[in-house]
Design an enzyme around this catalytic site. Sequence first.
Site, PDB file in Angstrom:
ATOM      1  N   ASP A  68       0.831  -1.199   0.000  1.00 25.97           N
ATOM      2  CA  ASP A  68       0.000   0.000   0.000  1.00 25.97           C
ATOM      3  C   ASP A  68       0.871   1.256   0.000  1.00 25.97           C
ATOM      4  OD1 ASP A  68       0.956  -0.356   2.602  1.00 25.97           O
ATOM      5  OD2 ASP A  68      -1.004  -0.773   3.466  1.00 25.97           O
ATOM      6  N   HIS A 141      -7.686  -4.570   9.800  1.00 27.76           N
ATOM      7  CA  HIS A 141      -7.323  -4.367   8.398  1.00 27.76           C
ATOM      8  C   HIS A 141      -6.012  -5.072   8.050  1.00 27.76           C
ATOM      9  CE1 HIS A 141      -5.062  -0.296   9.264  1.00 27.76           C
ATOM     10  NE2 HIS A 141      -4.170  -1.241   9.085  1.00 27.76           N
ATOM     11  N   GLU A 146      -9.885  -1.618   4.901  1.00 27.34           N
ATOM     12  CA  GLU A 146     -10.558  -1.305   6.157  1.00 27.34           C
ATOM     13  C   GLU A 146     -11.822  -2.158   6.311  1.00 27.34           C
ATOM     14  OE1 GLU A 146      -8.857   0.322   8.085  1.00 27.34           O
ATOM     15  OE2 GLU A 146      -8.197   2.289   7.384  1.00 27.34           O
TER      16      GLU A 146
END
Length: 251
Positions: A68, A141, A146
Amino acid sequence: MQVQVYEDPMRIAAVAVGHIETALQSGEGSPTLGVATGSSPGEVYALLRHRHAAGEFSLRGVSAVALDEYRGLPAGAAQRYRTVLSTELLGPERTGLRQEDLHVPDADAVDPQTAAMHFEGRIAALGGVDLQLLGLGANGHIGFNEPGTSFAARTHLTRLAESTRRANARFFDHELHRMPQYAMTQGLATILDAREIVLIAVGAGKAEAVRAMVQGPLTEDCPASILQEHPQVSVLLDPAAASQLNGTPRS
Ligand code: GLP
């Protein structure tokens, strides 16, 4: 899911590194390692650097794929995950990983959807991820998927939960307003494509999320619960993170 609990945090790192070394050796062609950020993998990276310095291990020739990246931080900001991973891993003085082999989602793209597809294409072109290292958010998460994220999601831009923004504000001198609102993350389906997964969670703050992930129902309320469906997951915990589990073996 194989759950293991270690009193000594250095054992967690050693076990994770053992998995990494085996996975990278047994992969066909040039291997690909999925790398995480946050505090959980810090000791793993320190041990990889140590083993590289001793001439026992190298990420040279290995591709590294990030989970990410934040959107909206200035290029080179210390908190950008590209910066963090570069500081942990890049170059012959660290693990041997080459700059051109570190792949991070382009979270600042004007067209995030195309950038996300491009990132998926990059992973596919690399032949998929041999081993994905993961941490766990206190809200369950993984990556920045999420609660409420579809199990079918692939790489996408996401709005961060307020609990995540508060948790990660510690990397921004506890100034919540500096913490980004958005990030691009590998989706849960992307993460599940990895051939092997090693998740590290330490501390009592993760205990409830660990319980939901390992022993709770398969639910998008706890994104990490999807890992129950993966055939090769190792969950490495300290006693505090394991404290809400029923009947976990000690290592
Ligand atoms: C962050 C990252 C995750 C990380 C998790 C846990 O928000 N996006 O990839 O695994 O939260 O972080 P930490 O290891 O610092 O507790």
